[in-house]
Design a protein around this motif. Structure first.
Motif, PDB file in Angstrom:
ATOM      1  N   ASP A 126       0.931  -1.489   0.025  1.00 46.27           N
ATOM      2  CA  ASP A 126      -0.016   0.353   0.229  1.00 46.27           C
ATOM      3  C   ASP A 126       0.483   1.387  -0.133  1.00 46.27           C
ATOM      4  OD1 ASP A 126       0.358   0.259   2.455  1.00 46.27           O
ATOM      5  OD2 ASP A 126      -1.277   0.042   3.476  1.00 46.27           O
ATOM      6  N   GLY A 127       2.074   0.967  -0.649  1.00 40.04           N
ATOM      7  CA  GLY A 127       3.060   2.678  -0.561  1.00 40.04           C
ATOM      8  C   GLY A 127       3.042   3.001   1.644  1.00 40.04           C
ATOM      9  N   GLY A 128       2.410   2.521   1.547  1.00 33.19           N
ATOM     10  CA  GLY A 128       2.773   3.129   3.720  1.00 33.19           C
ATOM     11  C   GLY A 128       1.480   3.595   3.675  1.00 33.19           C
ATOM     12  N   ILE A 129       0.066   3.921   3.350  1.00 34.77           N
ATOM     13  CA  ILE A 129      -0.617   4.318   3.228  1.00 34.77           C
ATOM     14  C   ILE A 129      -1.788   4.153   4.322  1.00 34.77           C
ATOM     15  CG2 ILE A 129      -2.778   5.644   2.351  1.00 34.77           C
ATOM     16  CD1 ILE A 129      -1.076   5.524  -0.714  1.00 34.77           C
TER      17      ILE A 129
ATOM     18  N   ASP B 184      -4.645   9.658   5.917  1.00 35.68           N
ATOM     19  CA  ASP B 184      -4.352   9.751   4.526  1.00 35.68           C
ATOM     20  C   ASP B 184      -5.147   9.463   3.542  1.00 35.68           C
ATOM     21  OD1 ASP B 184      -2.024   9.028   5.989  1.00 35.68           O
ATOM     22  OD2 ASP B 184      -0.901   7.826   5.065  1.00 35.68           O
ATOM     23  N   LEU B 185      -5.934   9.016   3.634  1.00 41.51           N
ATOM     24  CA  LEU B 185      -7.155   9.118   2.833  1.00 41.51           C
ATOM     25  C   LEU B 185      -8.337   9.913   2.875  1.00 41.51           C
ATOM     26  CD1 LEU B 185      -8.321   5.113   2.546  1.00 41.51           C
ATOM     27  CD2 LEU B 185      -6.551   6.788   1.149  1.00 41.51           C
ATOM     28  N   ALA B 186      -8.844  10.991   1.483  1.00 42.53           N
ATOM     29  CA  ALA B 186      -9.258  11.560   1.920  1.00 42.53           C
ATOM     30  C   ALA B 186     -11.220  11.298   2.304  1.00 42.53           C
ATOM     31  CB  ALA B 186      -9.517  12.885   0.308  1.00 42.53           C
TER      32      ALA B 186
ATOM     33  N   SER C  86      -9.076  14.968  -6.082  1.00 45.37           N
ATOM     34  CA  SER C  86      -8.370  15.082  -6.758  1.00 45.37           C
ATOM     35  C   SER C  86      -7.586  13.901  -7.018  1.00 45.37           C
ATOM     36  CB  SER C  86      -7.119  15.971  -6.348  1.00 45.37           C
ATOM     37  OG  SER C  86      -6.567  15.227  -5.042  1.00 45.37           O
ATOM     38  N   ALA C  87      -6.566  14.333  -9.018  1.00 45.54           N
ATOM     39  CA  ALA C  87      -6.026  12.641  -9.397  1.00 45.54           C
ATOM     40  C   ALA C  87      -5.050  12.249  -7.525  1.00 45.54           C
ATOM     41  CB  ALA C  87      -5.067  12.890 -10.144  1.00 45.54           C
ATOM     42  N   ILE C  88      -4.634  12.732  -7.330  1.00 46.85           N
ATOM     43  CA  ILE C  88      -3.524  12.187  -5.730  1.00 46.85           C
ATOM     44  C   ILE C  88      -3.855  11.663  -4.810  1.00 46.85           C
ATOM     45  CG2 ILE C  88      -2.080  13.287  -4.331  1.00 46.85           C
ATOM     46  CD1 ILE C  88      -1.209  15.102  -6.163  1.00 46.85           C
ATOM     47  N   GLU C  89      -5.605  12.475  -4.485  1.00 47.10           N
ATOM     48  CA  GLU C  89      -6.810  11.659  -3.318  1.00 47.10           C
ATOM     49  C   GLU C  89      -6.760   9.887  -3.994  1.00 47.10           C
ATOM     50  OE1 GLU C  89      -7.920  15.459  -0.935  1.00 47.10           O
ATOM     51  OE2 GLU C  89      -9.190  14.628  -2.847  1.00 47.10           O
ATOM     52  N   LEU C  90      -7.230  10.235  -5.064  1.00 47.63           N
ATOM     53  CA  LEU C  90      -7.950   8.946  -5.906  1.00 47.63           C
ATOM     54  C   LEU C  90      -6.971   8.391  -6.029  1.00 47.63           C
ATOM     55  CD1 LEU C  90     -10.721   8.660  -7.214  1.00 47.63           C
ATOM     56  CD2 LEU C  90      -9.673   8.979  -9.462  1.00 47.63           C
ATOM     57  N   GLU C  91      -5.457   7.685  -6.593  1.00 46.43           N
ATOM     58  CA  GLU C  91      -4.435   7.149  -6.444  1.00 46.43           C
ATOM     59  C   GLU C  91      -4.363   6.685  -5.524  1.00 46.43           C
ATOM     60  OE1 GLU C  91      -1.475   4.926  -7.924  1.00 46.43           O
ATOM     61  OE2 GLU C  91      -3.163   5.825  -8.866  1.00 46.43           O
ATOM     62  N   ALA C  92      -4.274   7.555  -4.170  1.00 42.34           N
ATOM     63  CA  ALA C  92      -3.867   7.138  -2.770  1.00 42.34           C
ATOM     64  C   ALA C  92      -5.013   5.808  -2.105  1.00 42.34           C
ATOM     65  CB  ALA C  92      -3.905   8.330  -1.355  1.00 42.34           C
ATOM     66  N   VAL C  93      -6.884   6.570  -2.667  1.00 48.12           N
ATOM     67  CA  VAL C  93      -7.432   5.519  -2.297  1.00 48.12           C
ATOM     68  C   VAL C  93      -7.455   4.012  -3.135  1.00 48.12           C
ATOM     69  CG1 VAL C  93     -10.446   4.579  -3.044  1.00 48.12           C
ATOM     70  CG2 VAL C  93      -9.362   7.004  -2.039  1.00 48.12           C
TER      71      VAL C  93
ATOM     72  N   TYR D 278      -4.637   2.139  -1.625  1.00 48.69           N
ATOM     73  CA  TYR D 278      -5.100   1.468  -0.492  1.00 48.69           C
ATOM     74  C   TYR D 278      -6.060   0.567  -0.730  1.00 48.69           C
ATOM     75  CZ  TYR D 278      -6.281   1.931   4.244  1.00 48.69           C
ATOM     76  OH  TYR D 278      -6.867   1.357   5.604  1.00 48.69           O
ATOM     77  N   GLU D 279      -7.067   0.493  -1.256  1.00 47.30           N
ATOM     78  CA  GLU D 279      -8.513  -0.777  -1.497  1.00 47.30           C
ATOM     79  C   GLU D 279      -7.043  -1.461  -2.000  1.00 47.30           C
ATOM     80  OE1 GLU D 279     -11.557  -2.153  -1.541  1.00 47.30           O
ATOM     81  OE2 GLU D 279     -11.129  -0.232  -0.878  1.00 47.30           O
ATOM     82  N   GLU D 280      -6.545  -1.362  -3.439  1.00 46.28           N
ATOM     83  CA  GLU D 280      -6.105  -2.520  -3.774  1.00 46.28           C
ATOM     84  C   GLU D 280      -5.209  -3.635  -2.636  1.00 46.28           C
ATOM     85  OE1 GLU D 280      -3.485  -1.576  -7.023  1.00 46.28           O
ATOM     86  OE2 GLU D 280      -4.817  -1.753  -8.778  1.00 46.28           O
ATOM     87  N   ALA D 281      -4.324  -2.742  -1.585  1.00 48.73           N
ATOM     88  CA  ALA D 281      -4.004  -3.506  -0.615  1.00 48.73           C
ATOM     89  C   ALA D 281      -5.178  -3.939   0.148  1.00 48.73           C
ATOM     90  CB  ALA D 281      -3.155  -2.832  -0.027  1.00 48.73           C
TER      91      ALA D 281
END
Length: 176
Positions: free
Chosen positions: A116-119, A123-125, A145-152, A155-158
């Protein structure tokens, strides 16, 4: 008036219709106002009452959401303090969970082989992400935003790997 066409206005010309509209209809309204006004008032009252009830329901929901957000902010403040105080428990979700997707207690476990890249959930919006069902997460993705979407997405994949959530994220990322 022998066949009744004059009584309902079917055999009358434009003058007859004009008289009906501008003379007889207002006189009929005036004559029946003692029964029509109370009926119209009651109808209007019922309409307003239903709107007020809807506004009250929306207001109660907004207050619950505000309390939930405030509890999260206070918990964040306490977490950045000296650590001596404990954070308050988050308010219960007023929407509830889908029958097939109960919330997990605490952070969702990391899936085998996932990174999850340490997320973290914090950290999620999307507040209280781990307690939300996919049907609650999907509509909240639109405003990110694109950055928030990528973080989610990471996190969801992991953690839970829900196809519904990941599919919506993929659609949104393609569109941006």
């Amino acid at each position: 008036m022998a066949d009744g066409t004059e009584a309902n206005g079917a055999g009358r010309g434009p003058v007859g219709h004009g008289l009906d509209l501008f003379v007889f209809a207002p006189l009929g309204l005036l004559a029946e106002s003692h029964t029509l006004v109370p009926k119209l008032a009651e109808s209007g009252r019922q309409h307003v009452d239903s709107r007020v009830q809807l506004a009250r329901l929306v207001g109660q929901f907004a207050v619950q959401q505000g309390r939930h957000q405030a509890a999260k902010v206070v918990a964040g403040w306490r977490a950045t303090g000296d650590g001596a105080e404990t954070a308050p428990a988050p308010a219960p979700d007023p929407i509830g969970f889908d029958d097939d997707e109960a919330a997990v207690g605490g952070p969702a476990p990391l899936r085998p082989g996932a990174d999850d890249g340490g997320i973290t959930e914090e950290d999620l919006a999307i507040p209280s992400y781990d307690s939300l069902a996919a049907s609650q997460v999907v509509p909240r993705l639109d405003g990110l935003s694109a950055i928030e979407l990528e973080a989610v997405r990471r996190y969801e994949e992991a953690h839970r790997g829900r196809r519904t959530v990941l599919g919506k994220i993929a659609l949104l990322q393609q569109g941006s």
